[in-house]
Design a protein around this motif. Structure first.
Motif, PDB file in Angstrom:
ATOM      1  N   ASN A 126      61.478 -68.774  21.574  1.00 15.99           N
ATOM      2  CA  ASN A 126      60.383 -69.690  21.381  1.00 15.99           C
ATOM      3  C   ASN A 126      59.159 -69.362  22.241  1.00 15.99           C
ATOM      4  N   ASN A 127      59.018 -68.895  23.069  1.00  9.74           N
ATOM      5  CA  ASN A 127      58.465 -67.939  23.433  1.00  9.74           C
ATOM      6  C   ASN A 127      57.684 -66.171  23.524  1.00  9.74           C
ATOM      7  N   ALA A 128      57.336 -66.011  22.369  1.00 10.71           N
ATOM      8  CA  ALA A 128      57.619 -65.122  22.284  1.00 10.71           C
ATOM      9  C   ALA A 128      56.333 -64.645  21.897  1.00 10.71           C
ATOM     10  N   PHE A 129      56.010 -62.710  21.848  1.00  8.32           N
ATOM     11  CA  PHE A 129      54.680 -62.372  21.296  1.00  8.32           C
ATOM     12  C   PHE A 129      54.282 -62.341  19.950  1.00  8.32           C
ATOM     13  N   ALA A 130      53.271 -62.254  19.859  1.00  8.36           N
ATOM     14  CA  ALA A 130      53.258 -62.110  18.157  1.00  8.36           C
ATOM     15  C   ALA A 130      53.164 -59.962  17.477  1.00  8.36           C
ATOM     16  N   THR A 131      52.532 -59.517  18.306  1.00  9.70           N
ATOM     17  CA  THR A 131      52.742 -58.506  18.507  1.00  9.70           C
ATOM     18  C   THR A 131      53.645 -57.409  18.892  1.00  9.70           C
ATOM     19  N   LEU A 132      53.564 -56.497  18.611  1.00  8.40           N
ATOM     20  CA  LEU A 132      54.696 -55.068  19.047  1.00  8.40           C
ATOM     21  C   LEU A 132      53.386 -54.778  19.881  1.00  8.40           C
ATOM     22  N   ASN A 133      52.038 -54.317  19.409  1.00 11.37           N
ATOM     23  CA  ASN A 133      50.931 -53.798  20.918  1.00 11.37           C
ATOM     24  C   ASN A 133      51.500 -54.410  22.019  1.00 11.37           C
ATOM     25  N   LYS A 134      51.019 -55.571  22.122  1.00 11.41           N
ATOM     26  CA  LYS A 134      51.117 -56.423  22.831  1.00 11.41           C
ATOM     27  C   LYS A 134      52.762 -56.118  23.971  1.00 11.41           C
ATOM     28  N   ALA A 135      53.494 -55.874  22.881  1.00  9.26           N
ATOM     29  CA  ALA A 135      55.262 -55.985  23.515  1.00  9.26           C
ATOM     30  C   ALA A 135      54.955 -54.789  24.657  1.00  9.26           C
ATOM     31  N   THR A 136      54.825 -53.387  23.769  1.00  7.98           N
ATOM     32  CA  THR A 136      54.465 -51.552  24.370  1.00  7.98           C
ATOM     33  C   THR A 136      54.206 -52.231  24.985  1.00  7.98           C
ATOM     34  N   THR A 137      52.412 -52.381  26.016  1.00 10.22           N
ATOM     35  CA  THR A 137      52.207 -52.223  27.400  1.00 10.22           C
ATOM     36  C   THR A 137      53.026 -53.184  28.263  1.00 10.22           C
ATOM     37  N   LEU A 138      54.036 -53.973  28.299  1.00 10.38           N
ATOM     38  CA  LEU A 138      55.010 -54.082  28.999  1.00 10.38           C
ATOM     39  C   LEU A 138      56.338 -53.257  29.492  1.00 10.38           C
ATOM     40  N   LEU A 139      56.487 -52.395  28.748  1.00 17.14           N
ATOM     41  CA  LEU A 139      56.958 -51.419  28.630  1.00 17.14           C
ATOM     42  C   LEU A 139      57.102 -49.754  29.571  1.00 17.14           C
ATOM     43  N   GLY A 140      57.677 -50.450  30.439  1.00 18.53           N
ATOM     44  CA  GLY A 140      57.059 -48.227  31.454  1.00 18.53           C
ATOM     45  C   GLY A 140      58.161 -48.095  31.367  1.00 18.53           C
ATOM     46  N   ASN A 141      57.547 -46.968  32.012  1.00 20.73           N
ATOM     47  CA  ASN A 141      59.381 -46.050  32.181  1.00 20.73           C
ATOM     48  C   ASN A 141      60.211 -45.852  33.498  1.00 20.73           C
ATOM     49  N   THR A 142      60.771 -47.592  32.846  1.00 19.19           N
ATOM     50  CA  THR A 142      61.372 -47.300  35.104  1.00 19.19           C
ATOM     51  C   THR A 142      62.853 -47.634  34.013  1.00 19.19           C
ATOM     52  N   GLY A 143      63.452 -46.843  32.889  1.00 19.38           N
ATOM     53  CA  GLY A 143      64.964 -47.090  32.340  1.00 19.38           C
ATOM     54  C   GLY A 143      64.343 -47.490  31.083  1.00 19.38           C
ATOM     55  N   GLU A 144      65.613 -47.534  30.718  1.00 19.27           N
ATOM     56  CA  GLU A 144      66.672 -47.493  29.468  1.00 19.27           C
ATOM     57  C   GLU A 144      65.945 -48.420  28.577  1.00 19.27           C
ATOM     58  N   ALA A 145      65.450 -49.046  27.739  1.00 19.20           N
ATOM     59  CA  ALA A 145      64.800 -50.109  26.951  1.00 19.20           C
ATOM     60  C   ALA A 145      65.333 -50.639  25.487  1.00 19.20           C
ATOM     61  N   LEU A 146      65.769 -51.547  25.954  1.00 17.03           N
ATOM     62  CA  LEU A 146      66.261 -52.023  24.125  1.00 17.03           C
ATOM     63  C   LEU A 146      65.779 -53.356  23.268  1.00 17.03           C
ATOM     64  N   ILE A 147      64.424 -52.989  22.365  1.00 22.22           N
ATOM     65  CA  ILE A 147      63.716 -53.940  22.185  1.00 22.22           C
ATOM     66  C   ILE A 147      64.493 -53.645  20.069  1.00 22.22           C
ATOM     67  N   TRP A 148      63.995 -55.260  20.085  1.00 23.30           N
ATOM     68  CA  TRP A 148      64.738 -55.698  18.398  1.00 23.30           C
ATOM     69  C   TRP A 148      63.563 -56.525  18.253  1.00 23.30           C
ATOM     70  N   LEU A 149      63.477 -55.550  16.511  1.00 23.47           N
ATOM     71  CA  LEU A 149      62.458 -56.465  15.708  1.00 23.47           C
ATOM     72  C   LEU A 149      63.201 -56.846  14.771  1.00 23.47           C
ATOM     73  N   LEU A 150      62.719 -58.109  14.482  1.00 23.87           N
ATOM     74  CA  LEU A 150      63.151 -59.585  13.183  1.00 23.87           C
ATOM     75  C   LEU A 150      62.086 -59.946  12.150  1.00 23.87           C
ATOM     76  N   GLY A 151      62.123 -59.031  11.338  1.00 20.61           N
ATOM     77  CA  GLY A 151      60.574 -59.942  10.564  1.00 20.61           C
ATOM     78  C   GLY A 151      60.138 -58.113  10.216  1.00 20.61           C
ATOM     79  N   GLN A 152      59.443 -58.396   9.242  1.00 17.95           N
ATOM     80  CA  GLN A 152      58.477 -57.444   8.653  1.00 17.95           C
ATOM     81  C   GLN A 152      57.642 -57.403   9.166  1.00 17.95           C
ATOM     82  N   PHE A 153      57.218 -56.112   9.790  1.00 16.53           N
ATOM     83  CA  PHE A 153      55.469 -56.240  10.582  1.00 16.53           C
ATOM     84  C   PHE A 153      54.828 -55.287   9.766  1.00 16.53           C
ATOM     85  N   SER A 154      52.627 -55.801   9.984  1.00 22.99           N
ATOM     86  CA  SER A 154      52.123 -54.520   9.311  1.00 22.99           C
ATOM     87  C   SER A 154      51.424 -54.013   9.735  1.00 22.99           C
ATOM     88  N   THR A 155      51.310 -53.557  11.087  1.00 25.00           N
ATOM     89  CA  THR A 155      50.530 -53.222  11.863  1.00 25.00           C
ATOM     90  C   THR A 155      51.414 -51.536  12.212  1.00 25.00           C
TER      91      THR A 155
END
Length: 211
Positions: free
Chosen positions: A31-60
């Motif tokens: 309910n408080n999701a980001f709108a863009t993949l680029n926003k999410a990737t700025t928060l992903l570091g090299n701290t360990g394994e991560a899991l990203i789920w994408l639902l819906g079709q982005f165009s970026t």
């Protein structure tokens, strides 16, 4: 429609991404999701394994340069419109990235790290210019271009375009597991340099002048 990023590192929060979200949100819940993949990737570091789920079709377009990141669609059906119609670039310098259950407009691998793709449909070109290991399994590719080095393995896949391989230090293997490649022209396979092994693959070539 939302996506979910989860890390094994307890110091990293779970992030959500949605085509109906807002980049001003916290990203901590659907309910408080980001709108863009680029926003999410700025928060992903090299701290360990991560899991990203994408639902819906982005165009970026989006680039992932993090290490040990696992990028998943919400649906095990790779034909579902889950992913982006843009280009996804894998640019990790080491370690591995895993992609699954997604649809991409194109995929480019530039990093020296490993990349694993499973249940991923690529409607355009898979372009590998890297020195890193690549394994692609159970999906379909529009066209394939490899100018990088190292080992590239393709299993249980379909290809509906052209193949271009050009590096003396690359080894490419195809194991179709009985699936088909449809060549789009009489010069659909271009092996300028490197090695190519094809087995268990049905090759369709609808051209009378093919030799």
């Amino acid at each position: 429609i939302w996506g979910y990023i989860k890390s094994k590192d307890s110091n990293v929060k779970n992030w959500y991404v949605s085509i109906a979200g807002d980049d001003n949100n916290s990203g901590y819940s659907p309910n408080n999701a980001f709108a863009t993949l680029n926003k999410a990737t700025t928060l992903l570091g090299n701290t360990g394994e991560a899991l990203i789920w994408l639902l819906g079709q982005f165009s970026t377009n989006v680039t992932f340069n993090q290490l040990n990141v696992d990028i998943k669609g919400d649906n095990a059906n790779k034909g579902a419109a889950t992913g982006t119609s843009g280009t996804v670039t894998s640019s990790n310098a080491s370690s591995s990235q895993r992609y699954s259950n997604l649809v991409f407009g194109a995929f480019t691998k530039t990093g020296a790290g490993q990349a694993y793709l499973e249940n991923v449909n690529i409607t355009g070109t898979l372009n590998d210019t890297s020195a890193g290991y690549l394994k692609y399994k159970n999906g379909s590719i529009g066209s394939l271009s490899i100018t990088g080095t190292g080992v590239k393995v393709f299993e249980d896949f379909e290809l509906n375009g052209t193949i271009a391989i050009n590096n003396p230090l690359v080894s490419v293997s195809f194991n179709g597991v009985g699936r088909a490649m449809t060549l789009t022209s009489t010069n659909a396979i271009s092996l300028t340099a490197g090695t190519l092994s094809i087995r268990n693959t049905i090759i369709y070539c609808p051209y009378r002048d093919w030799e």
